[in-house]
Design an enzyme around this catalytic site. Structure first.
Site, mmCIF file in Angstrom:
data_model
loop_
_atom_site.group_PDB
_atom_site.id
_atom_site.type_symbol
_atom_site.label_atom_id
_atom_site.label_comp_id
_atom_site.label_asym_id
_atom_site.label_seq_id
_atom_site.Cartn_x
_atom_site.Cartn_y
_atom_site.Cartn_z
ATOM 1 N N LYS A 190 -9.402 -10.202 -8.392
ATOM 2 C CA LYS A 190 -10.584 -10.202 -7.529
ATOM 3 C C LYS A 190 -11.473 -8.944 -7.741
ATOM 4 O O LYS A 190 -10.814 -7.894 -7.913
ATOM 5 C CB LYS A 190 -10.041 -10.415 -6.138
ATOM 6 N N LYS B 63 -13.112 -2.984 -4.105
ATOM 7 C CA LYS B 63 -13.503 -1.631 -4.492
ATOM 8 C C LYS B 63 -12.319 -1.005 -5.123
ATOM 9 O O LYS B 63 -12.889 0.275 -5.779
ATOM 10 C CB LYS B 63 -13.823 -0.986 -2.883
ATOM 11 N N LYS C 33 0.595 -1.181 -0.017
ATOM 12 C CA LYS C 33 -0.248 0.166 0.154
ATOM 13 C C LYS C 33 0.695 1.452 0.092
ATOM 14 O O LYS C 33 0.448 2.346 -0.734
ATOM 15 C CB LYS C 33 -1.122 -0.029 1.118
#
Ligand code: ADP
Ligand code: NA
Length: 330
Positions: free
Chosen positions: A197, A200, A114
């Site tokens: 996958k 969001k 991240k």
């Protein structure tokens, strides 16, 4: 005998949960109410680690809670609360942070992924210490079990290490949580990119079906889902990921087995599957959307439910924090 306790949290970082969240996580939360003493948390403290809009966060936290009640979390049987309403979470996180090695925290692969996306220098310290707050979330409730997907395994391992380390440094205080592996957890993939996958953070909104999507909108997304060359409706995640994903969603929502569906679609085309899946999704989300609206239309009642959840959570959290503080020397 007392039921084992389970803890899980979910971030309010989108306007709605998507089918991946529901089928991969939240659906199991509902089922665990039958066997466990369940504590579930909308983790809004975790949602501010990478920049956010305050009004949007407040709204999304409420919608997340309303959706969780709407899919079947029963406030009589489980404890659903909002993380920021229980101040013991960051209080315990501080103590745990002080027994976490900097190198140990630096090895968390989610932070590496991240922070790289954000440009390493700009990633917040909150993003770095996120797994320590997550450990506090779990340990405060003396949870025996934590449902985890592959992506959260390393974080749960840290929670276990911190529980054991605190216990050996200061005396038995925390239950060491074990992973609760759900068999047959559906992995839902992106409708536009069936090898990735559903998430969001998908590149295309057309790849995600939100629980709160209008059925006409989700029908359109399903119609334009990327399928595979060939025309046979068979389940093969390797060579036919698109069709297999549609079958997985259908099976999970309709309760019919994949084999039964494959037999029913023998000799029929992708168009039929998509059309019927759109109906299955519509039938499934309609009552959830109605109930979600019901909770959102009565803010006072939703506040009351969440205040009651926070009070139940605090009763446990405060007890754990008190003994932690005592052992530490406060
Ligand atoms: P997102 O991937 O959209 O950012 P989160 O990472 O917030 O979702 O995941 C919340 C929960 O939903 C986690 O337990 C995660 O494992 C589950 N989940 C998310 N996406 C999927 C998916 N496509 N299939 C199955 N489970 C999923
Ligand atoms: Na994610």
């Amino acid at each position: 005998p007392a039921r084992p306790r389970v803890f899980s949290g979910i971030q309010p970082t989108a306007d709605s949960f998507h089918l991946g969240n529901y089928l991969g996580a939240v659906r199991h939360w509902v089922a665990l109410q039958d066997t466990h003493d369940a504590f579930y948390c909308v983790v809004d403290l975790h949602a501010i680690t990478a920049g956010h809009d305050p009004a949007l966060l407040r709204q999304r936290t409420r919608v997340a809670a309303a959706q969780l009640f709407a899919v079947g979390l029963d406030p009589e049987r489980s404890t659903l609360f909002v993380q920021s309403q229980v101040p013991e979470h960051p209080q315990l996180a501080w103590v745990l942070g002080c027994i976490t090695g900097f190198g140990e925290a630096s090895r968390m692969t989610q932070f590496k992924d991240k922070s790289q996306k954000q440009g390493n220098e700009r990633a917040s310290v909150g993003l770095f210490t996120y797994p320590i707050l997550q450990a506090a979330d779990i340990l405060l409730y003396q949870a025996n079990a934590v449902p985890v997907g592959e992506d959260q395994r390393q974080h749960l391992e840290l929670s276990r290490d911190l529980a054991q380390r605190f216990n050996s440094l200061f005396g038995a205080t925390f239950t060491v949580p074990a992973p609760h592996i759900v068999k047959d957890t559906a992995k839902i993939t992106d409708l536009q990119d069936p090898t990735a996958k559903m998430s969001k953070s998908s590149s295309s909104p057309a790849g995600i079906i939100d629980l709160l999507d209008d059925p006409a909108r989700s029908a359109k997304k399903i119609r334009s889902a990327v399928t595979d060359t060939g025309r046979e409706i068979v389940f093969d995640a390797e060579t036919k990921p698109g069709v297999s994903n549609l079958l997985t969603i259908h099976s999970a929502l309709s309760g019919r087995s994949i084999d039964e569906l494959v037999a029913a679609y023998a000799g029929r085309g992708y168009g039929d599957l998509k059309k019927e899946l759109a109906e299955v999704v519509a039938d499934f989300v309609r009552p959830i959307q109605e109930r979600t609206r019901g909770y959102l239309d009565d803010p006072a009642q939703l506040d009351k439910l969440l205040a009651a959840g926070a009070e139940k959570a605090r009763a446990v959290a405060a007890t754990t924090l008190r003994s932690t503080y005592e052992r530490v020397g406060f």
